[in-house]
Design an enzyme around this catalytic site. Structure first.
Site, PDB file in Angstrom:
ATOM      1  N   PRO A   1     102.157 109.976  18.543  1.00 47.27           N
ATOM      2  CA  PRO A   1     101.335 108.404  18.555  1.00 47.27           C
ATOM      3  C   PRO A   1     102.330 107.582  18.227  1.00 47.27           C
ATOM      4  O   PRO A   1     104.182 107.748  17.748  1.00 47.27           O
ATOM      5  CB  PRO A   1     101.021 109.052  17.332  1.00 47.27           C
ATOM      6  CG  PRO A   1     101.376 109.892  16.472  1.00 47.27           C
ATOM      7  CD  PRO A   1     102.761 110.461  17.053  1.00 47.27           C
ATOM      8  N   ALA A   2     102.362 106.390  18.105  1.00 49.62           N
ATOM      9  CA  ALA A   2     102.409 105.207  18.002  1.00 49.62           C
ATOM     10  C   ALA A   2     103.706 104.638  16.492  1.00 49.62           C
ATOM     11  O   ALA A   2     102.664 105.402  16.067  1.00 49.62           O
ATOM     12  CB  ALA A   2     101.590 103.804  18.569  1.00 49.62           C
TER      13      ALA A   2
ATOM     14  N   ASN B   1      96.466 100.880  19.616  1.00 52.24           N
ATOM     15  CA  ASN B   1      95.882  99.798  19.231  1.00 52.24           C
ATOM     16  C   ASN B   1      93.541 100.413  19.170  1.00 52.24           C
ATOM     17  O   ASN B   1      93.211 100.621  18.758  1.00 52.24           O
ATOM     18  CB  ASN B   1      95.487  99.424  20.700  1.00 52.24           C
ATOM     19  CG  ASN B   1      95.412  99.585  21.749  1.00 52.24           C
ATOM     20  OD1 ASN B   1      95.439 100.805  22.271  1.00 52.24           O
ATOM     21  ND2 ASN B   1      95.226  99.558  23.454  1.00 52.24           N
TER      22      ASN B   1
ATOM     23  N   ARG C   1      86.804  92.686  21.427  1.00 57.39           N
ATOM     24  CA  ARG C   1      86.907  93.872  21.135  1.00 57.39           C
ATOM     25  C   ARG C   1      88.163  94.454  20.519  1.00 57.39           C
ATOM     26  O   ARG C   1      89.614  94.059  21.484  1.00 57.39           O
ATOM     27  CB  ARG C   1      86.380  94.752  22.395  1.00 57.39           C
ATOM     28  CG  ARG C   1      86.828  96.485  21.837  1.00 57.39           C
ATOM     29  CD  ARG C   1      86.313  97.718  23.534  1.00 57.39           C
ATOM     30  NE  ARG C   1      85.915  99.137  22.935  1.00 57.39           N
ATOM     31  CZ  ARG C   1      85.973 100.275  23.344  1.00 57.39           C
ATOM     32  NH1 ARG C   1      86.114  99.901  24.297  1.00 57.39           N
ATOM     33  NH2 ARG C   1      86.055 101.170  22.875  1.00 57.39           N
TER      34      ARG C   1
ATOM     35  N   SER D   1     102.676 100.411  28.206  1.00 59.38           N
ATOM     36  CA  SER D   1     103.166  98.938  29.064  1.00 59.38           C
ATOM     37  C   SER D   1     103.008 100.150  29.942  1.00 59.38           C
ATOM     38  O   SER D   1     103.699 100.839  30.148  1.00 59.38           O
ATOM     39  CB  SER D   1     103.631  98.655  28.093  1.00 59.38           C
ATOM     40  OG  SER D   1     105.525  98.973  28.076  1.00 59.38           O
TER      41      SER D   1
ATOM     42  N   CYS E   1      93.872  97.560  26.991  1.00 61.88           N
ATOM     43  CA  CYS E   1      93.911  97.364  28.099  1.00 61.88           C
ATOM     44  C   CYS E   1      92.742  96.399  28.794  1.00 61.88           C
ATOM     45  O   CYS E   1      92.736  96.166  30.098  1.00 61.88           O
ATOM     46  CB  CYS E   1      94.572  98.494  28.412  1.00 61.88           C
ATOM     47  SG  CYS E   1      94.032  99.809  28.456  1.00 61.88           S
TER      48      CYS E   1
ATOM     49  N   ARG F   1      91.693 111.948  23.571  1.00 61.95           N
ATOM     50  CA  ARG F   1      91.695 111.982  25.467  1.00 61.95           C
ATOM     51  C   ARG F   1      92.394 112.245  26.353  1.00 61.95           C
ATOM     52  O   ARG F   1      91.931 112.685  26.815  1.00 61.95           O
ATOM     53  CB  ARG F   1      91.125 109.569  25.226  1.00 61.95           C
ATOM     54  CG  ARG F   1      90.844 109.613  26.849  1.00 61.95           C
ATOM     55  CD  ARG F   1      90.174 108.974  27.180  1.00 61.95           C
ATOM     56  NE  ARG F   1      91.844 107.325  27.805  1.00 61.95           N
ATOM     57  CZ  ARG F   1      91.379 106.550  27.738  1.00 61.95           C
ATOM     58  NH1 ARG F   1      90.045 105.665  27.825  1.00 61.95           N
ATOM     59  NH2 ARG F   1      92.204 105.492  28.027  1.00 61.95           N
TER      60      ARG F   1
ATOM     61  N   SER G   1      84.053 101.263  29.311  1.00 62.61           N
ATOM     62  CA  SER G   1      84.766 102.684  28.148  1.00 62.61           C
ATOM     63  C   SER G   1      83.880 103.470  27.739  1.00 62.61           C
ATOM     64  O   SER G   1      82.925 102.735  27.353  1.00 62.61           O
ATOM     65  CB  SER G   1      85.801 102.690  27.047  1.00 62.61           C
ATOM     66  OG  SER G   1      86.351 101.896  27.817  1.00 62.61           O
TER      67      SER G   1
ATOM     68  N   GLU H   1      97.793 105.642  32.171  1.00 64.64           N
ATOM     69  CA  GLU H   1      97.296 104.577  32.030  1.00 64.64           C
ATOM     70  C   GLU H   1      98.078 103.038  31.766  1.00 64.64           C
ATOM     71  O   GLU H   1      97.997 103.534  30.465  1.00 64.64           O
ATOM     72  CB  GLU H   1      96.043 105.096  31.455  1.00 64.64           C
ATOM     73  CG  GLU H   1      94.453 104.488  31.262  1.00 64.64           C
ATOM     74  CD  GLU H   1      95.241 102.887  30.334  1.00 64.64           C
ATOM     75  OE1 GLU H   1      95.402 102.017  30.015  1.00 64.64           O
ATOM     76  OE2 GLU H   1      94.699 103.072  28.782  1.00 64.64           O
TER      77      GLU H   1
ATOM     78  N   GLU I   1      91.365 109.167  33.361  1.00 63.24           N
ATOM     79  CA  GLU I   1      91.010 110.096  31.769  1.00 63.24           C
ATOM     80  C   GLU I   1      89.717 110.616  31.043  1.00 63.24           C
ATOM     81  O   GLU I   1      88.971 109.071  32.162  1.00 63.24           O
ATOM     82  CB  GLU I   1      92.105 109.563  31.028  1.00 63.24           C
ATOM     83  CG  GLU I   1      93.159 110.300  30.828  1.00 63.24           C
ATOM     84  CD  GLU I   1      93.802 109.582  29.773  1.00 63.24           C
ATOM     85  OE1 GLU I   1      94.849 109.822  29.183  1.00 63.24           O
ATOM     86  OE2 GLU I   1      94.038 108.163  28.875  1.00 63.24           O
TER      87      GLU I   1
END
Length: 487
Positions: A184-185, A160, A287, A238, A293, A168, A450, A259, A467
């Site tokens: 990465p995803a 996302n 957003r 998740s 999350c 980060r 954030s 996280e 983080e």
């Protein structure tokens, strides 16, 4: 509400291989990356295997000793150059994110600025790693406390925020002197691969960062976590997957940063500035199309202002333009995939079946892609599934409360505790309620929490560690104590 026409966009040049030990390599197989707005295949990317994962962690382990001894200023300057390169390529990164995960271009540009700032922030923290010295209570020894990199790290990021979640984690790892393997995803590998190339161009030595995109996460991550060479895992995703990784990490007693999921309450008190609360709700809910999350998931509004808040929020959300994020004027892009869209539809149908009322939205948008109209639900019952489930979509369910104790009990009635939002003009109430809310972060009269300068993270099952901020680098450092007898 209008729907923009789907517009073609040019894919920026980006590597599509595996990055291991400083070299781009072909994979034995590939997987396709799809544009969720159109269903068009954007690129085919090397699909890493357990063997690729083994080569990547071997490279990271081999580079660790030399990298740990690199001067802090050198690490700092690499990160600073990477920051400048990311900013210079803002349009490339923004276009990639819009094409592979759907967020509107304006929002994607915002993520580039946000994500790049982690590189700049940790470039400054790299030269501020400090220790301590003292004398033992009996006066016989000096205590010298220093910091050392934890060692090779496993970094796993979600789809996302494909740039910011990478920077980060990579930023503090580089600053601390840790080598990395990075997964990465599979929905959004292109942004991560371009970031990897930028870090190479910035001067990151061979073996320090190794990037393996894959559709077989279990094989790749298991090789890294259980192989014995990695010393830390940092995961964003998740809660269920986080629990699995914590179990795997326990086998080798790895350091962990998790996280995980959120279920953010959004409290609007009777004395709140309703217009300001609606402004905050638009940010906290929409957003990234609600796929965050930190997204407000449960709106608890005092009975005295619930009608005004609900009406104004519905008016704002119904005026948004839904469409391909590359099209001018788009406010809300598609959800990530068919499963994400199906989940939102199911949660809304369940709430309506149990008595919720659709004020606006409540349906798909467009004939192609994974679009869902921004939705406001009123009279939402406490037993609706979306009250206990992270929605990950543009749906705002509004619940009513009558007193503070009721609102706090509802807000805390969840296993998650990442972020909460509170709107009140009474400073005493603000302190009182923020103290009682069980969350790692609270936004007071704002819908955005954030920031690279702030420690991001939650409590309960929303994760472990923080983080960003001054403490973000601590997750990648160990304390080392040297005892020295006094002469």
């Amino acid at each position: 509400m209008t729907t923009t026409e789907l517009q073609p966009a040019t894919l920026p040049a980006v590597p599509t291989g595996l990055f291991i030990d400083g070299r781009w390599r072909d994979g034995a197989r590939t997987f396709d990356v799809e544009n969720p707005a159109t269903g068009v295949v954007l690129a085919s990317v090397a699909d890493g295997t357990a063997d690729d994962a083994r080569r990547a962690i071997d490279a990271a382990a081999a580079a660790q000793d030399q990298w740990a001894r690199t001067a802090p200023r050198e690490r700092s300057e690499i990160l600073r150059r990477a920051y400048e390169l990311v900013i210079a390529r803002t349009e490339d990164f923004a276009t990639l994110m819009t094409l592979e995960m759907g967020k509107p271009l304006a929002e994607a540009r915002g993520e580039v600025a946000y994500g790049a700032e982690f590189l700049r922030w940790f470039s400054e923290e790299a030269v501020r790693i400090a220790g301590d010295t003292t004398v033992t209570g009996d006066g016989r020894n000096r205590i010298l406390v220093g910091r050392a990199p934890v060692g090779p790290c496993v970094l796993i990021t979600p789809w996302n925020f494909p740039l910011a979640m990478g920077t980060r984690k990579i930023g503090p790892a580089v600053a601390a002197g840790c080598t990395m393997v990075f997964k990465p995803a599979p929905q959004t590998p292109l942004t991560a691969l371009l970031l990897t190339e930028v870090l190479r161009e910035a001067g990151l030595p061979d073996g320090v960062l190794n990037t393996v995109a894959t559709t077989d996460a279990a094989a790749v991550v298991t090789e890294w976590v259980e192989g014995g060479k990695a010393r830390k895992i940092s995961f964003t995703g998740s809660t269920n997957v986080g629990k699995i990784l914590l179990g795997q990490a326990a086998k080798t007693v790895m350091r962990t940063s998790m996280e995980l999921g959120g279920n953010a309450p959004f409290l609007v008190c009777a004395d709140a500035d309703v217009d300001k609360a609606v402004d905050g709700a638009m940010v906290a809910k929409l957003r990234n199309m609600g796929e965050a999350c930190t997204a407000a998931n449960r709106f608890y509004v005092h009975r005295d202002v619930v009608d005004e808040f609900t009406t104004k929020l519905a008016e704002r959300m119904s005026a948004l333009t839904v469409g391909d994020g590359t099209a001018p004027g788009t406010d809300v892009g598609p959800l990530i995939d068919a499963a994400g869209l199906g989940k939102v539809e199911r949660l809304v149908a369940d709430a309506v079946a149990k008595g919720a009322r659709i004020v606006t939205g409540g349906e798909r948008a467009g004939e192609t892609g994974y679009f869902y109209r921004p939705t406001v639900l009123a009279d939402v019952p406490a037993d609706a599934e979306l009250a206990a489930t992270e929605i990950f979509g543009p749906v705002a369910p509004v619940h009513v409360f009558d007193d503070e104790d009721e609102a706090i009990a509802a807000a805390n009635d969840t296993d998650a505790g990442l972020v909460a939002y509170l709107f009140t003009q009474d400073i005493d109430r603000a302190w009182r309620l923020s103290d009682r809310i069980e969350a790692g972060m609270v936004g007071l009269n704002t819908g955005l929490v954030s920031n690279p300068a702030a420690p991001f993270g939650g409590v309960k099952q929303s994760g472990l560690g923080r983080e960003g901020g001054r403490v973000g680098i601590d997750e990648f450092l160990e304390y080392k104590y040297l005892a020295i007898p006094k002469g």
